[in-house]
Design a protein around this motif. Structure first.
Motif, mmCIF file in Angstrom:
data_model
loop_
_atom_site.group_PDB
_atom_site.id
_atom_site.type_symbol
_atom_site.label_atom_id
_atom_site.label_comp_id
_atom_site.label_asym_id
_atom_site.label_seq_id
_atom_site.Cartn_x
_atom_site.Cartn_y
_atom_site.Cartn_z
ATOM 1 N N PHE A 73 2.483 11.006 9.873
ATOM 2 C CA PHE A 73 3.857 10.644 9.389
ATOM 3 C C PHE A 73 3.768 9.336 8.758
ATOM 4 O O PHE A 73 3.954 9.241 7.744
ATOM 5 C CB PHE A 73 5.065 11.034 10.174
ATOM 6 C CG PHE A 73 6.247 10.635 9.270
ATOM 7 C CD1 PHE A 73 6.586 11.448 8.303
ATOM 8 C CD2 PHE A 73 7.333 9.979 10.167
ATOM 9 C CE1 PHE A 73 7.925 11.026 7.626
ATOM 10 C CE2 PHE A 73 8.599 9.695 9.434
ATOM 11 C CZ PHE A 73 8.726 10.343 8.353
ATOM 12 N N TRP A 74 3.325 8.301 9.576
ATOM 13 C CA TRP A 74 3.305 6.946 9.013
ATOM 14 C C TRP A 74 2.491 6.793 8.106
ATOM 15 O O TRP A 74 2.818 6.239 6.984
ATOM 16 C CB TRP A 74 3.241 6.111 10.326
ATOM 17 C CG TRP A 74 2.830 4.461 9.737
ATOM 18 C CD1 TRP A 74 1.575 3.928 9.931
ATOM 19 C CD2 TRP A 74 3.577 3.747 9.449
ATOM 20 N NE1 TRP A 74 1.603 2.724 9.505
ATOM 21 C CE2 TRP A 74 3.028 2.407 8.904
ATOM 22 C CE3 TRP A 74 4.940 3.590 9.072
ATOM 23 C CZ2 TRP A 74 3.599 1.429 8.461
ATOM 24 C CZ3 TRP A 74 5.637 2.434 8.455
ATOM 25 C CH2 TRP A 74 5.069 1.205 8.345
ATOM 26 N N GLU A 75 1.339 7.158 8.441
ATOM 27 C CA GLU A 75 0.036 6.914 7.392
ATOM 28 C C GLU A 75 0.029 7.783 5.865
ATOM 29 O O GLU A 75 -0.314 7.190 5.200
ATOM 30 C CB GLU A 75 -1.285 7.088 8.005
ATOM 31 C CG GLU A 75 -1.489 6.545 9.363
ATOM 32 C CD GLU A 75 -2.947 6.639 9.975
ATOM 33 O OE1 GLU A 75 -3.332 7.813 9.659
ATOM 34 O OE2 GLU A 75 -3.466 6.043 10.809
ATOM 35 N N ARG A 76 0.775 9.084 6.102
ATOM 36 C CA ARG A 76 0.874 9.636 5.033
ATOM 37 C C ARG A 76 2.132 9.454 4.081
ATOM 38 O O ARG A 76 2.067 9.897 2.730
ATOM 39 C CB ARG A 76 0.597 10.961 5.230
ATOM 40 C CG ARG A 76 -0.965 11.545 5.993
ATOM 41 C CD ARG A 76 -0.610 12.962 6.116
ATOM 42 N NE ARG A 76 -1.890 13.494 7.132
ATOM 43 C CZ ARG A 76 -2.084 14.491 7.487
ATOM 44 N NH1 ARG A 76 -1.448 15.606 7.055
ATOM 45 N NH2 ARG A 76 -3.179 14.781 8.387
ATOM 46 N N HIS A 77 3.015 9.254 4.587
ATOM 47 C CA HIS A 77 4.322 9.312 3.918
ATOM 48 C C HIS A 77 5.349 7.947 4.185
ATOM 49 O O HIS A 77 5.889 7.181 3.149
ATOM 50 C CB HIS A 77 5.239 10.480 4.518
ATOM 51 C CG HIS A 77 4.311 11.698 3.813
ATOM 52 N ND1 HIS A 77 4.804 12.246 2.697
ATOM 53 C CD2 HIS A 77 3.581 12.519 4.434
ATOM 54 C CE1 HIS A 77 4.147 13.349 2.581
ATOM 55 N NE2 HIS A 77 3.479 13.389 3.522
ATOM 56 N N ALA A 78 5.716 7.655 5.585
ATOM 57 C CA ALA A 78 6.788 6.718 5.768
ATOM 58 C C ALA A 78 6.355 5.371 5.225
ATOM 59 O O ALA A 78 6.936 4.552 4.728
ATOM 60 C CB ALA A 78 7.082 6.551 7.293
ATOM 61 N N ARG A 79 4.952 4.911 5.560
ATOM 62 C CA ARG A 79 4.416 3.668 5.219
ATOM 63 C C ARG A 79 4.637 3.233 3.681
ATOM 64 O O ARG A 79 5.033 2.225 3.286
ATOM 65 C CB ARG A 79 3.071 3.393 5.618
ATOM 66 C CG ARG A 79 2.505 2.075 5.233
ATOM 67 C CD ARG A 79 0.877 2.173 5.733
ATOM 68 N NE ARG A 79 -0.013 3.112 5.099
ATOM 69 C CZ ARG A 79 -1.081 3.473 5.647
ATOM 70 N NH1 ARG A 79 -1.445 2.682 6.879
ATOM 71 N NH2 ARG A 79 -1.752 4.444 5.281
ATOM 72 N N ASP A 80 4.398 4.308 2.780
ATOM 73 C CA ASP A 80 4.274 4.176 1.421
ATOM 74 C C ASP A 80 5.615 4.857 0.764
ATOM 75 O O ASP A 80 5.448 5.002 -0.371
ATOM 76 C CB ASP A 80 3.216 4.707 1.012
ATOM 77 C CG ASP A 80 1.874 4.228 1.409
ATOM 78 O OD1 ASP A 80 1.609 2.857 1.574
ATOM 79 O OD2 ASP A 80 0.771 4.702 1.583
ATOM 80 N N TYR A 81 6.428 5.221 1.448
ATOM 81 C CA TYR A 81 7.791 5.601 1.001
ATOM 82 C C TYR A 81 7.679 6.878 0.122
ATOM 83 O O TYR A 81 8.206 7.049 -1.138
ATOM 84 C CB TYR A 81 8.577 4.696 0.277
ATOM 85 C CG TYR A 81 8.962 3.493 0.887
ATOM 86 C CD1 TYR A 81 10.426 3.003 0.861
ATOM 87 C CD2 TYR A 81 8.267 2.802 1.998
ATOM 88 C CE1 TYR A 81 10.841 1.964 1.559
ATOM 89 C CE2 TYR A 81 8.514 1.896 2.711
ATOM 90 C CZ TYR A 81 9.989 1.011 2.272
ATOM 91 O OH TYR A 81 10.456 0.255 3.167
ATOM 92 N N VAL A 82 6.913 8.072 0.698
ATOM 93 C CA VAL A 82 6.623 9.248 0.002
ATOM 94 C C VAL A 82 7.523 10.299 0.884
ATOM 95 O O VAL A 82 7.204 10.418 1.998
ATOM 96 C CB VAL A 82 5.018 9.585 0.072
ATOM 97 C CG1 VAL A 82 4.805 10.877 -0.686
ATOM 98 C CG2 VAL A 82 4.367 8.296 -0.583
ATOM 99 N N PRO A 83 8.287 11.051 -0.142
ATOM 100 C CA PRO A 83 8.824 12.129 0.649
ATOM 101 C C PRO A 83 8.299 13.162 0.982
ATOM 102 O O PRO A 83 7.039 13.536 0.723
ATOM 103 C CB PRO A 83 9.921 12.592 -0.507
ATOM 104 C CG PRO A 83 9.289 12.160 -1.863
ATOM 105 C CD PRO A 83 8.457 10.892 -1.460
ATOM 106 N N LEU A 84 8.763 14.065 1.778
ATOM 107 C CA LEU A 84 8.147 15.326 2.330
ATOM 108 C C LEU A 84 9.111 16.304 2.742
ATOM 109 O O LEU A 84 10.299 16.061 3.116
ATOM 110 C CB LEU A 84 7.073 14.830 3.439
ATOM 111 C CG LEU A 84 7.382 14.546 4.826
ATOM 112 C CD1 LEU A 84 8.338 15.708 5.538
ATOM 113 C CD2 LEU A 84 6.511 13.918 5.785
ATOM 114 N N VAL A 85 8.691 17.656 2.946
ATOM 115 C CA VAL A 85 9.494 18.701 3.366
ATOM 116 C C VAL A 85 8.842 19.350 4.596
ATOM 117 O O VAL A 85 7.609 19.403 4.552
ATOM 118 C CB VAL A 85 9.810 19.599 2.269
ATOM 119 C CG1 VAL A 85 10.513 21.056 2.867
ATOM 120 C CG2 VAL A 85 10.745 19.191 1.068
#
Length: 438
Positions: A73-85
């Motif tokens: 979650f950190w590496e793919r989304h949270a670190r770079d502020y990328v949303p997900l579902v």
């Protein structure tokens, strides 16, 4: 420099609701994303239509069939502020079944207070505070919706997605919010200061998502004293003659159904539309620069974990005078106190330094308000709660040693409460104090 440092501590504005008619929109079959319509050839496509009709979306928000591990979650989304579902991420939660029923919520939690706002836009209005039972008796006939701290007893029924079950994620949660309405709501286009995962228990919600880098094209309100912001545009009738640049802003979309969750990064613009009786819970946490995964190898992230099992900074239980919603991260406040002392090269933290934050959060510069002696009396009163030894100042070590509850008291003193104080409890406290004095 102190003023610049304290600018990061501004309060978080609440999400406001644009419009609904008195008759509730319970339909669940709205077409989304919308079909782009050809209008008057002399006008831009989507002129005076809802947001989303001005251009095709770039596609859906990235989806996962199950929550990622915290590291993923950190590496793919949270670190770079990328949303997900996440699809069907909270179906094991008792809330997923129990909260489908108003009767269950009323019988089990009806004596707990919540903050209630009107769906029609009015940013000058303060939320009402009322028992959940009163809200449930009336919300289908009134233009009301709940956005409030999720009361402590209800947290036991809510599931934490495994993405948050180790490292900084687990230890950085600020608060959890309850959302409840009869449907037909449309938010303004806005962004929040904190990361949040928004999980839907009942109903349907559609999201329009826009990266923060397009802020200059979205007709933002001047909101210098907040970590969040919103657009002036009418989300139901976007005026492309006044805001032609909106047609060039790319967007992605998501539709949540019961059991689904969406990660909305800090500062990421989103506009939300709800359909049917809508119940949701959000988990909010401060963004951080580095992920500390030191405990992730031993944490059992696949074990079912209720929201009541993880620490939250701001909570509400029956009898609390204030529903502490939207306050700052007190650890961030502690660090800023220390940073100011270091950068100003001072060894003593005094009421005068604390007054800077008080002035910026509590007084209106545009109205010409300046800090006066009456304000300084309030500041000195707040400071006295920090100064356990009555020295008149604090050292850096003193600030590091302050407990979280003391820091929360400071935050309440230098920020406006999101909701009203419970006057009954206040009167009881005053009476108790008078009795002690006698």
């Amino acid at each position: 420099m102190a003023l610049v440092r304290f600018a990061l501590l501004y309060t978080v504005i609440s999400v406001s609701i644009l419009d609904t008619s008195h008759t509730k929109d319970m339909a669940m079959d709205a077409v989304f994303p919308p079909v782009i319509q050809s209008g008057d050839p002399g006008l831009p496509t989507g002129h005076l239509l809802p947001l989303g009709y001005q251009r095709q979306p770039d596609g859906p928000v990235k989806e996962y069939a199950q929550p990622l591990t915290p590291t993923e979650f950190w590496e793919r989304h949270a670190r770079d502020y990328v949303p997900l579902v996440y699809r069907q991420a909270i179906t094991k939660a008792p809330a997923f079944t129990n909260w489908q029923s108003d009767e269950y919520i009323r019988e089990t939690y009806g004596d707990l207070d919540v903050l209630v706002e009107k769906k029609n836009e009015d940013r000058a209005a303060r939320p009402q505070r009322m028992p959940l039972s009163e809200f449930l008796r009336n919300y289908r006939d009134e233009d009301w919706y709940v956005v409030s701290l999720l009361p402590d007893p209800m947290r036991a029924e809510m599931q934490v997605p495994r993405s948050l079950l180790c490292g900084n994620f687990r230890t950085s949660i600020l608060e959890s919010n309850l959302w409840l309405s009869s449907g037909g709501t449309r938010s303004v286009l806005h962004y929040d200061a904190d990361h949040n995962i928004h999980c839907l228990v009942s109903g349907r919600k559609d999201f329009i998502m826009i990266p923060n880098k397009y802020a200059d094209q979205l007709d933002l309100a001047d909101n210098k004293k907040a970590g969040s912001g919103f657009s002036h545009m009418n989300m139901d009738q976007v005026d492309l003659l006044h805001n032609p640049q909106v047609s060039e802003v790319p967007w992605t979309w998501a539709t949540l159904l019961p059991g689904d969750c969406i990660f909305i990064p800090s500062k990421y613009f989103h506009q939300v539309r709800s359909y049917g009786r809508s119940v949701a819970a959000t988990i909010m946490w401060d963004p951080f620069d580095k992920f500390n995964d030191s405990d992730c190898t031993t944490a059992d992230i696949d074990k079912y974990t209720a929201l009541s099992e993880v620490p939250l900074q701001w909570t509400y239980k029956k009898g609390d005078r204030v529903i502490d919603m939207g306050y700052m991260n007190v650890e961030t406040m502690r660090n800023h106190f220390l940073t100011v002392m270091e950068e100003e090269n001072v060894s003593k933290f005094t009421p005068e330094i604390l007054s800077i934050m008080y002035e910026m959060n509590m007084l209106d510069e545009e109205e010409g308000e300046e800090i006066g002696e009456e304000d300084m009396e309030i500041v000195r009163g707040i400071f006295s709660g920090m100064d356990k030894d009555n020295k008149g100042y604090l050292t850096a070590d003193d600030i590091r040693a302050l407990d979280v509850e003391t820091l929360k008291t400071v935050a309440r003193g230098v920020e406006q409460a999101h909701g009203p104080v419970d006057d009954d409890d206040e009167e009881e406290e005053e009476e108790a104090t008078e009795e002690e004095e006698e």
